[in-house]
Design a protein around this motif. Sequence first.
Motif, PDB file in Angstrom:
ATOM      1  N   ILE A  99       0.865  -1.185   0.000  1.00  0.00           N
ATOM      2  CA  ILE A  99       0.000   0.000   0.000  1.00  0.00           C
ATOM      3  C   ILE A  99       0.901   1.234   0.000  1.00  0.00           C
ATOM      4  O   ILE A  99       1.703   1.429   0.909  1.00  0.00           O
ATOM      5  N   LEU A 100       0.773   2.044  -1.009  1.00  0.00           N
ATOM      6  CA  LEU A 100       1.672   3.191  -1.151  1.00  0.00           C
ATOM      7  C   LEU A 100       1.263   4.357  -0.248  1.00  0.00           C
ATOM      8  O   LEU A 100       0.082   4.568   0.013  1.00  0.00           O
ATOM      9  N   THR A 101       2.266   5.104   0.217  1.00  0.00           N
ATOM     10  CA  THR A 101       1.991   6.260   1.077  1.00  0.00           C
ATOM     11  C   THR A 101       2.503   7.562   0.468  1.00  0.00           C
ATOM     12  O   THR A 101       2.093   8.641   0.897  1.00  0.00           O
ATOM     13  N   GLY A 102       3.391   7.472  -0.491  1.00  0.00           N
ATOM     14  CA  GLY A 102       3.964   8.682  -1.081  1.00  0.00           C
ATOM     15  C   GLY A 102       4.976   9.380  -0.178  1.00  0.00           C
ATOM     16  O   GLY A 102       5.498  10.435  -0.528  1.00  0.00           O
ATOM     17  N   VAL A 103       5.245   8.795   0.985  1.00  0.00           N
ATOM     18  CA  VAL A 103       6.193   9.398   1.918  1.00  0.00           C
ATOM     19  C   VAL A 103       7.539   8.684   1.782  1.00  0.00           C
ATOM     20  O   VAL A 103       7.584   7.478   1.548  1.00  0.00           O
ATOM     21  N   ASP A 104       8.631   9.435   1.918  1.00  0.00           N
ATOM     22  CA  ASP A 104       9.974   8.853   1.822  1.00  0.00           C
ATOM     23  C   ASP A 104      10.352   8.261   3.189  1.00  0.00           C
ATOM     24  O   ASP A 104      10.746   8.977   4.106  1.00  0.00           O
ATOM     25  N   LEU A 105      10.202   6.942   3.294  1.00  0.00           N
ATOM     26  CA  LEU A 105      10.402   6.265   4.586  1.00  0.00           C
ATOM     27  C   LEU A 105      11.809   6.495   5.141  1.00  0.00           C
ATOM     28  O   LEU A 105      11.979   6.692   6.358  1.00  0.00           O
ATOM     29  N   ASP A 106      12.801   6.479   4.284  1.00  0.00           N
ATOM     30  CA  ASP A 106      14.180   6.672   4.782  1.00  0.00           C
ATOM     31  C   ASP A 106      14.366   8.059   5.395  1.00  0.00           C
ATOM     32  O   ASP A 106      15.041   8.202   6.416  1.00  0.00           O
ATOM     33  N   LYS A 107      13.754   9.060   4.790  1.00  0.00           N
ATOM     34  CA  LYS A 107      13.824  10.403   5.379  1.00  0.00           C
ATOM     35  C   LYS A 107      13.094  10.450   6.721  1.00  0.00           C
ATOM     36  O   LYS A 107      13.546  11.104   7.664  1.00  0.00           O
ATOM     37  N   VAL A 108      11.969   9.756   6.793  1.00  0.00           N
ATOM     38  CA  VAL A 108      11.211   9.720   8.053  1.00  0.00           C
ATOM     39  C   VAL A 108      12.040   9.043   9.147  1.00  0.00           C
ATOM     40  O   VAL A 108      12.103   9.521  10.286  1.00  0.00           O
ATOM     41  N   ILE A 109      12.706   7.949   8.793  1.00  0.00           N
ATOM     42  CA  ILE A 109      13.530   7.231   9.779  1.00  0.00           C
ATOM     43  C   ILE A 109      14.694   8.114  10.242  1.00  0.00           C
ATOM     44  O   ILE A 109      14.988   8.191  11.437  1.00  0.00           O
ATOM     45  N   LYS A 110      15.321   8.792   9.308  1.00  0.00           N
ATOM     46  CA  LYS A 110      16.435   9.687   9.647  1.00  0.00           C
ATOM     47  C   LYS A 110      15.956  10.776  10.613  1.00  0.00           C
ATOM     48  O   LYS A 110      16.578  11.031  11.652  1.00  0.00           O
ATOM     49  N   LEU A 111      14.836  11.375  10.277  1.00  0.00           N
ATOM     50  CA  LEU A 111      14.271  12.435  11.116  1.00  0.00           C
ATOM     51  C   LEU A 111      13.839  11.872  12.479  1.00  0.00           C
ATOM     52  O   LEU A 111      14.057  12.499  13.527  1.00  0.00           O
ATOM     53  N   GLY A 112      13.256  10.677  12.443  1.00  0.00           N
ATOM     54  CA  GLY A 112      12.841  10.025  13.692  1.00  0.00           C
ATOM     55  C   GLY A 112      14.025   9.792  14.616  1.00  0.00           C
ATOM     56  O   GLY A 112      13.936   9.998  15.827  1.00  0.00           O
ATOM     57  N   LYS A 113      15.154   9.392  14.030  1.00  0.00           N
ATOM     58  CA  LYS A 113      16.351   9.159  14.845  1.00  0.00           C
ATOM     59  C   LYS A 113      16.834  10.455  15.484  1.00  0.00           C
ATOM     60  O   LYS A 113      17.273  10.465  16.635  1.00  0.00           O
ATOM     61  N   GLU A 114      16.756  11.540  14.735  1.00  0.00           N
ATOM     62  CA  GLU A 114      17.156  12.843  15.289  1.00  0.00           C
ATOM     63  C   GLU A 114      16.225  13.246  16.441  1.00  0.00           C
ATOM     64  O   GLU A 114      16.684  13.726  17.485  1.00  0.00           O
ATOM     65  N   LEU A 115      14.934  13.040  16.241  1.00  0.00           N
ATOM     66  CA  LEU A 115      13.970  13.360  17.315  1.00  0.00           C
ATOM     67  C   LEU A 115      14.197  12.464  18.528  1.00  0.00           C
ATOM     68  O   LEU A 115      14.090  12.892  19.676  1.00  0.00           O
ATOM     69  N   GLU A 116      14.521  11.198  18.258  1.00  0.00           N
ATOM     70  CA  GLU A 116      14.742  10.239  19.337  1.00  0.00           C
ATOM     71  C   GLU A 116      15.968  10.617  20.173  1.00  0.00           C
ATOM     72  O   GLU A 116      15.963  10.471  21.397  1.00  0.00           O
ATOM     73  N   ILE A 117      17.000  11.081  19.502  1.00  0.00           N
ATOM     74  CA  ILE A 117      18.211  11.508  20.220  1.00  0.00           C
ATOM     75  C   ILE A 117      17.893  12.713  21.099  1.00  0.00           C
ATOM     76  O   ILE A 117      18.309  12.794  22.253  1.00  0.00           O
TER      77      ILE A 117
END
Lengths: 312, 312
Positions: free
Chosen positions: A264-282
Amino acid sequence: MNLKDEVIISEVCPRDGFQSLADIIPTEEKVEWINAMIDCGFKQIEVTSFVHPKAIPQLRDAGEVLQKINRKQGVKLRALVPNLRGLERAIEAKVDKVKLMLSATDSHSISNANSKTFDAMKGFEPLVKRATEASMAVSGSISVIFGCPYEGDVPLERIEEICKRYIDMGIYQLSLADTTGMANPVKIKRIIGHISNKFPELSFSLHLHNTRGMAFANAVAGYEMGVRDFDSAIAGLGGCPYAPNATGNIASEDLIHGFEEMGILTGVDLDKVIKLGKELEIKYPQYSDSFILKAGKCSDLHLAPKTQEKLG
Amino acid sequence: MNLKDEVIISEVCPRDGFQSLADIIPTEEKVEWINAMIDCGFKQIEVTSFVHPKAIPQLRDAGEVLQKINRKQGVKLRALVPNLRGLERAIEAKVDKVKLMLSATDSHSISNANSKTFDAMKGFEPLVKRATEASMAVSGSISVIFGCPYEGDVPLERIEEICKRYIDMGIYQLSLADTTGMANPVKIKRIIGHISNKFPELSFSLHLHNTRGMAFANAVAGYEMGVRDFDSAIAGLGGCPYAPNATGNIASEDLIHGFEEMGILTGVDLDKVIKLGKELEIKYPQYSDSFILKAGKCSDLHLAPKTQEKLG
């Protein structure tokens, strides 16, 4: 299941996530986070809430944030408005859409908005009138629709009546919120099935919390019922108000990863989301809660080791 | 969904959970935990694994544990056996059932069992022969069937061939294990649908890990495909071997709570499971991972407060 069908992921971290943080995030930092979210490809972002600064100090810079972020065509910016004053600020800030907050039960509504459900809905009327004048899109919501932490199950007749009154006001887009994670796939199908049949003019989005580990199953059940719009928060920011360590918002990376794995497509760049998530997590480790940030994607294969402990 | 349909929850904590703990649990303590699990009403418990004591020192007391626990009619005790020596010990210990461990891919099989998948299956033949002589029930398993951390997706033809060889040996019960949490509901339905159609004589159980937040959704997908037997571990004990902090086994209390909320009966006393889970969590906090232990059941309603922060 219809593969290759596309869903909209509405990123709610800037409102729902940030408002749960104890420390105030400087405006410039908020703007940077939101710009990065826009860059991820989310088609809708719940940027803020135009509440009284004393109610949620974290969001007191709502107007300034909206002025400073890099808007992008195709990315709708949504904000919550609790009253006429908030709506005027939202209109001035030129958001694309405002959302009204409503609780399905009186006890939850009183504790959240200081008035009973249907009294709160009466209060929406001047807001909807003013929004219409200003050509501002308005959506509604029904919090605790899948279960109220004070009252349990919400009677279907009551849900019907809420939907009916939204329609009477001219509101056809409703966010169904599992505010404290009390939904399950059967309940999702029963309630959405019922109100979809009764009110085919309504369209629904789902706001799911993973409090009891069922958020993704509930998303799949919603998808199977035709829902194509889902809220989530990067890094799972935004907690559960009743159990200090319990999970809140389903993490955007978990929802996107799960849907994309299912085709199911989302149109969102998952790798960018993960990168950003890691920054928020830190930055906010005590608030983040995400499977994919811990485990990685299914497609992140490992090198086979020579020797290895026995696995389960 | 057929409500009021019953599922079997197979408790795997004594084998899969305990083997992941760094500290050796004294035999007497193990016996107490297992007795408490029997008292919860689980109809099947994976008590131990008859591996070489050097391979998994935690389970070196397998025979003694089985001798000392309070057996109860209707509660099947299952053990893993990796070889003929282990099978003899299992027969001597009078377990109700032995389970063979097999990996779907060569790389995972080599790293786990030091031989390729089909070589490992050849090695099963004398075990099945001996088990049959001893009237011991045997089930098989297919680890990493929904995705291998080294190879990714497993070709359907390979899965078919594994099933066929199990059938040729006279094994009709297979545990399908999502060993590192790479399944999703579409994959579960595709693979189980395919092998159910091809081999209607087989029956399947599901062993799910919540590594990427999809375990409950996968359980629901399995249920919809007719699976009625699910592994889980109290307190979520039993980790993911590839990401140190990632989630492993779905917690029994999460799975039971979710199913029961959906109207699917388990026959297990959820309150006893939660009580036991809390005791395990206190004792082994770094290993436990459970939603219900943190958030409580949906039916645990809260008192409505007078004033309260705005919720998401």
